[in-house]
Design a protein around this motif. Structure first.
Motif, PDB file in Angstrom:
ATOM      1  N   ARG A 329       0.545  -1.260  -0.252  1.00  0.00           N
ATOM      2  CA  ARG A 329       0.119   0.458   0.159  1.00  0.00           C
ATOM      3  C   ARG A 329       1.038   1.624   0.188  1.00  0.00           C
ATOM      4  O   ARG A 329       0.275   2.271  -0.293  1.00  0.00           O
ATOM      5  CB  ARG A 329      -0.702  -0.037   0.890  1.00  0.00           C
ATOM      6  CG  ARG A 329      -2.059  -1.245   0.868  1.00  0.00           C
ATOM      7  CD  ARG A 329      -3.347  -0.847   2.344  1.00  0.00           C
ATOM      8  NE  ARG A 329      -4.519  -2.450   1.990  1.00  0.00           N
ATOM      9  CZ  ARG A 329      -4.945  -1.510   2.796  1.00  0.00           C
ATOM     10  NH1 ARG A 329      -5.323  -0.716   3.510  1.00  0.00           N
ATOM     11  NH2 ARG A 329      -6.422  -2.772   2.660  1.00  0.00           N
ATOM     12  N   ALA A 330       2.149   1.502  -0.288  1.00  0.00           N
ATOM     13  CA  ALA A 330       3.129   2.266   0.457  1.00  0.00           C
ATOM     14  C   ALA A 330       4.360   1.718  -0.400  1.00  0.00           C
ATOM     15  O   ALA A 330       4.925   0.846  -0.668  1.00  0.00           O
ATOM     16  CB  ALA A 330       3.184   2.871   1.104  1.00  0.00           C
ATOM     17  N   ALA A 331       4.533   3.087  -1.903  1.00  0.00           N
ATOM     18  CA  ALA A 331       5.978   2.127  -2.253  1.00  0.00           C
ATOM     19  C   ALA A 331       6.024   4.014  -2.501  1.00  0.00           C
ATOM     20  O   ALA A 331       6.040   4.298  -3.263  1.00  0.00           O
ATOM     21  CB  ALA A 331       5.231   0.943  -3.935  1.00  0.00           C
ATOM     22  N   GLY A 332       7.702   3.261  -3.735  1.00  0.00           N
ATOM     23  CA  GLY A 332       8.320   4.977  -4.254  1.00  0.00           C
ATOM     24  C   GLY A 332       8.510   4.032  -5.854  1.00  0.00           C
ATOM     25  O   GLY A 332       8.578   3.336  -6.272  1.00  0.00           O
ATOM     26  N   GLY A 333       9.288   5.285  -6.896  1.00  0.00           N
ATOM     27  CA  GLY A 333      10.086   5.342  -7.508  1.00  0.00           C
ATOM     28  C   GLY A 333      10.719   5.805  -8.550  1.00  0.00           C
ATOM     29  O   GLY A 333      10.717   7.374  -7.577  1.00  0.00           O
ATOM     30  N   ARG A 334      11.015   5.696  -9.211  1.00  0.00           N
ATOM     31  CA  ARG A 334      11.553   6.483 -10.285  1.00  0.00           C
ATOM     32  C   ARG A 334      11.509   7.145 -11.654  1.00  0.00           C
ATOM     33  O   ARG A 334      11.462   5.700 -12.309  1.00  0.00           O
ATOM     34  CB  ARG A 334      13.107   6.933 -10.014  1.00  0.00           C
ATOM     35  CG  ARG A 334      13.513   7.425  -8.740  1.00  0.00           C
ATOM     36  CD  ARG A 334      15.268   6.585  -8.935  1.00  0.00           C
ATOM     37  NE  ARG A 334      15.705   7.453  -7.524  1.00  0.00           N
ATOM     38  CZ  ARG A 334      17.010   7.971  -7.102  1.00  0.00           C
ATOM     39  NH1 ARG A 334      17.622   7.578  -7.934  1.00  0.00           N
ATOM     40  NH2 ARG A 334      17.591   8.094  -6.164  1.00  0.00           N
ATOM     41  N   LEU A 335      10.847   7.896 -12.762  1.00  0.00           N
ATOM     42  CA  LEU A 335      10.713   8.286 -13.611  1.00  0.00           C
ATOM     43  C   LEU A 335      11.839   8.068 -14.901  1.00  0.00           C
ATOM     44  O   LEU A 335      12.474  10.296 -13.719  1.00  0.00           O
ATOM     45  CB  LEU A 335       9.468   8.783 -14.442  1.00  0.00           C
ATOM     46  CG  LEU A 335       8.287   8.194 -13.649  1.00  0.00           C
ATOM     47  CD1 LEU A 335       6.989   8.743 -14.503  1.00  0.00           C
ATOM     48  CD2 LEU A 335       8.136   6.595 -14.585  1.00  0.00           C
ATOM     49  N   TYR A 336      12.679   8.049 -15.599  1.00  0.00           N
ATOM     50  CA  TYR A 336      12.796   9.307 -16.496  1.00  0.00           C
ATOM     51  C   TYR A 336      11.870   9.720 -17.645  1.00  0.00           C
ATOM     52  O   TYR A 336      12.861   9.534 -18.417  1.00  0.00           O
ATOM     53  CB  TYR A 336      14.935   8.884 -16.762  1.00  0.00           C
ATOM     54  CG  TYR A 336      14.644   7.887 -15.436  1.00  0.00           C
ATOM     55  CD1 TYR A 336      15.789   8.514 -14.504  1.00  0.00           C
ATOM     56  CD2 TYR A 336      14.597   6.315 -15.005  1.00  0.00           C
ATOM     57  CE1 TYR A 336      16.786   7.779 -13.944  1.00  0.00           C
ATOM     58  CE2 TYR A 336      15.149   6.015 -14.008  1.00  0.00           C
ATOM     59  CZ  TYR A 336      15.985   6.625 -12.658  1.00  0.00           C
ATOM     60  OH  TYR A 336      16.293   6.658 -11.762  1.00  0.00           O
ATOM     61  N   ILE A 337      11.393  10.430 -17.838  1.00  0.00           N
ATOM     62  CA  ILE A 337      11.118  11.000 -18.851  1.00  0.00           C
ATOM     63  C   ILE A 337      10.235  12.983 -17.952  1.00  0.00           C
ATOM     64  O   ILE A 337      10.843  13.488 -17.363  1.00  0.00           O
ATOM     65  CB  ILE A 337       9.160  10.584 -19.099  1.00  0.00           C
ATOM     66  CG1 ILE A 337       9.074  10.735 -17.274  1.00  0.00           C
ATOM     67  CG2 ILE A 337       9.637   8.847 -19.774  1.00  0.00           C
ATOM     68  CD1 ILE A 337       7.297  10.216 -17.787  1.00  0.00           C
ATOM     69  N   PRO A 338      10.505  13.761 -19.310  1.00  0.00           N
ATOM     70  CA  PRO A 338      10.186  14.941 -19.183  1.00  0.00           C
ATOM     71  C   PRO A 338       8.679  15.255 -18.000  1.00  0.00           C
ATOM     72  O   PRO A 338       8.074  14.471 -18.274  1.00  0.00           O
ATOM     73  CB  PRO A 338      10.049  15.795 -20.407  1.00  0.00           C
ATOM     74  CG  PRO A 338      10.863  14.586 -21.606  1.00  0.00           C
ATOM     75  CD  PRO A 338      10.307  13.395 -20.881  1.00  0.00           C
ATOM     76  N   VAL A 339       8.878  16.325 -16.992  1.00  0.00           N
ATOM     77  CA  VAL A 339       8.184  16.059 -16.532  1.00  0.00           C
ATOM     78  C   VAL A 339       6.488  16.204 -16.818  1.00  0.00           C
ATOM     79  O   VAL A 339       5.872  16.446 -15.885  1.00  0.00           O
ATOM     80  CB  VAL A 339       8.328  17.125 -15.537  1.00  0.00           C
ATOM     81  CG1 VAL A 339       8.154  18.838 -16.015  1.00  0.00           C
ATOM     82  CG2 VAL A 339       7.378  17.132 -14.086  1.00  0.00           C
ATOM     83  N   GLU A 340       5.738  17.560 -18.623  1.00  0.00           N
ATOM     84  CA  GLU A 340       5.604  17.713 -19.512  1.00  0.00           C
ATOM     85  C   GLU A 340       4.617  16.063 -19.531  1.00  0.00           C
ATOM     86  O   GLU A 340       2.929  16.129 -19.221  1.00  0.00           O
ATOM     87  CB  GLU A 340       5.136  18.034 -19.931  1.00  0.00           C
ATOM     88  CG  GLU A 340       6.543  19.359 -19.939  1.00  0.00           C
ATOM     89  CD  GLU A 340       7.996  19.572 -19.921  1.00  0.00           C
ATOM     90  OE1 GLU A 340       8.327  18.547 -20.422  1.00  0.00           O
ATOM     91  OE2 GLU A 340       8.162  19.833 -19.020  1.00  0.00           O
ATOM     92  N   GLU A 341       5.319  14.854 -19.120  1.00  0.00           N
ATOM     93  CA  GLU A 341       5.158  13.539 -19.994  1.00  0.00           C
ATOM     94  C   GLU A 341       4.531  12.709 -18.415  1.00  0.00           C
ATOM     95  O   GLU A 341       3.303  11.961 -18.962  1.00  0.00           O
ATOM     96  CB  GLU A 341       5.671  12.912 -20.335  1.00  0.00           C
ATOM     97  CG  GLU A 341       6.376  13.376 -21.928  1.00  0.00           C
ATOM     98  CD  GLU A 341       7.375  13.334 -22.284  1.00  0.00           C
ATOM     99  OE1 GLU A 341       7.927  11.925 -22.798  1.00  0.00           O
ATOM    100  OE2 GLU A 341       7.704  13.733 -23.294  1.00  0.00           O
ATOM    101  N   VAL A 342       4.508  13.228 -17.523  1.00  0.00           N
ATOM    102  CA  VAL A 342       4.353  12.532 -16.233  1.00  0.00           C
ATOM    103  C   VAL A 342       3.197  11.979 -16.179  1.00  0.00           C
ATOM    104  O   VAL A 342       2.585  10.812 -15.759  1.00  0.00           O
ATOM    105  CB  VAL A 342       5.044  12.918 -15.019  1.00  0.00           C
ATOM    106  CG1 VAL A 342       4.167  12.710 -13.724  1.00  0.00           C
ATOM    107  CG2 VAL A 342       6.482  13.006 -15.335  1.00  0.00           C
ATOM    108  N   GLY A 343       1.849  12.821 -15.665  1.00  0.00           N
ATOM    109  CA  GLY A 343       0.548  13.404 -15.762  1.00  0.00           C
ATOM    110  C   GLY A 343       0.101  12.189 -17.601  1.00  0.00           C
ATOM    111  O   GLY A 343      -0.833  11.031 -16.490  1.00  0.00           O
TER     112      GLY A 343
END
Ligand SMILES: [Mn+2]
Length: 357
Positions: A329-343
């Motif tokens: 029920r609680a996790a973390g992570g990382r993305l390596y894409i431009p912030v505009e594409e996150v949504g």
């Protein structure tokens, strides 16, 4: 400080220990610790209350056994936790690379707390992985990287690493915490209190027992609560308001909500590490919303926090789409894409994951 309640002495240890620790864990731990000459205690990047609380509690407890140790953390911990490290014992790798490296290289025992994969310590990973020191893991996250450690003390049925450490220390002390230093007691309480978000998530029956014994020991819960939860800046409160009013997006059809904070917004509100603590839980207060996410833009990646309030596994979701892991029920992570594409990425991934389940 001693318990003034006689009942605490009569709770049978074997009953309390059931399910918390594997048989012999405490004996094995004691053996390894007693034969070590140079001990380093480590925790994960972006140390939170449980991370910092557990390393400080363990260091101070080990000193009562005559075992000296050093603490190394990958990067700074939040300011409101500074009181736990009042002597400045914690070596912050990103500030003091040379001394952190020296300490780790000379260690013959490394104890890892509150993380279970060496990648969670970032730049310190190779140094620790290649070290010939014995390695012990004490942690409450699922799927530990067992091969990397000589002794694994892992249990996901506890609120926090601090709770697991509490049971371990208690077992080593033959079922009584009378002799543990006040610093340990206070740090264990803070770690449990922060990891449960002040007794609201992952509280187990044992969590109350632990709290009960720590309060009898003399822990001042009100002072700790004030120090931890009322130590924020005005900017942090404004950032929270901005996040809720202008940034939170709700997807009623998916039962989900999320917030994306860009680097320029974080700068505008003079963001300090730890300021966004708890933001990810906010969408879950809305009726019908059971999945939530918080994305914060960092220099080289987007930091991802995921929460769920039902049986949707954010651990699995993070492993699949966000290069991370955590609890169910609680996790973390990382993305390596431009912030505009996150949504868009989040919404698409969530649709796929919900369809797959
Ligand atoms: Mn934890």
């Amino acid at each position: 400080m001693r318990p003034h309640n006689i009942f605490s002495i009569f709770v049978p240890t074997f009953f309390l220990m059931k399910g918390y620790l594997k048989r012999n864990s405490a004996d094995n731990f004691k053996k390894v610790v007693n034969s070590a000459t140079s001990v380093v205690i480590l925790t994960h990047t972006n140390p939170d209350g449980d991370a910092l609380g557990s390393v400080i509690a363990l260091k101070s407890y080990l000193s009562t056994l005559g075992v000296r140790s050093r603490i190394v953390v990958p990067n700074p911990y939040p300011k409101n936790l500074k009181f736990l490290d009042s002597d400045g014992d914690v070596i912050i790798y990103s500030w003091k690379k040379e001394s952190a490296e020296r300490v780790i290289k000379s260690a013959d025992l490394i104890i890892a707390l509150d993380f279970n994969q060496l990648k969670r310590i970032d730049d310190l990973e190779p140094l620790v992985r290649n070290s010939s020191a014995k390695k012990i893991l004490i942690d409450h996250h699922p799927l530990p990287e067992k091969e990397a450690f000589d002794l694994v003390i892992s249990n996901t049925e506890v609120s926090s690493t601090c709770e697991l450490l509490f049971w371990l220390i208690r077992e080593m002390e033959d079922g009584s915490i009378n002799r543990i230093p006040d610093i340990s007691a206070q740090s264990l309480y803070v770690g449990m209190m922060t990891d449960t978000n002040n007794f609201s998530n992952s509280v187990e029956a044992g969590t109350f027992l632990m709290s009960y014994e720590l309060l009898l020991h003399g822990v001042d819960k009100e002072t700790l609560q004030l120090k931890v939860f009322a130590g924020f800046t005005e900017e942090r409160m404004r950032l929270m308001g901005h996040s809720l009013l202008n940034k939170m997006k709700i997807l009623p059809e998916l039962g989900a909500g999320y917030i994306i904070l860009t680097k320029s917004e974080l700068d505008e509100f003079k963001f300090l590490e730890g300021d966004s603590e708890g933001f990810v839980n906010m969408p879950l207060n809305i009726y019908g919303i059971t999945i939530s996410a918080l994305f914060t833009e960092k220099d080289e990646h987007i930091r991802v926090s995921l929460r769920s309030s039902d049986d949707f596994s954010v651990n699995q979701f993070s492993r699949k789409y966000f290069n991370g892991a955590g609890h169910e029920r609680a996790a973390g992570g990382r993305l390596y894409i431009p912030v505009e594409e996150v949504g868009e990425y989040f919404e698409e991934s969530l649709r796929k994951e919900l369809e797959a389940n």
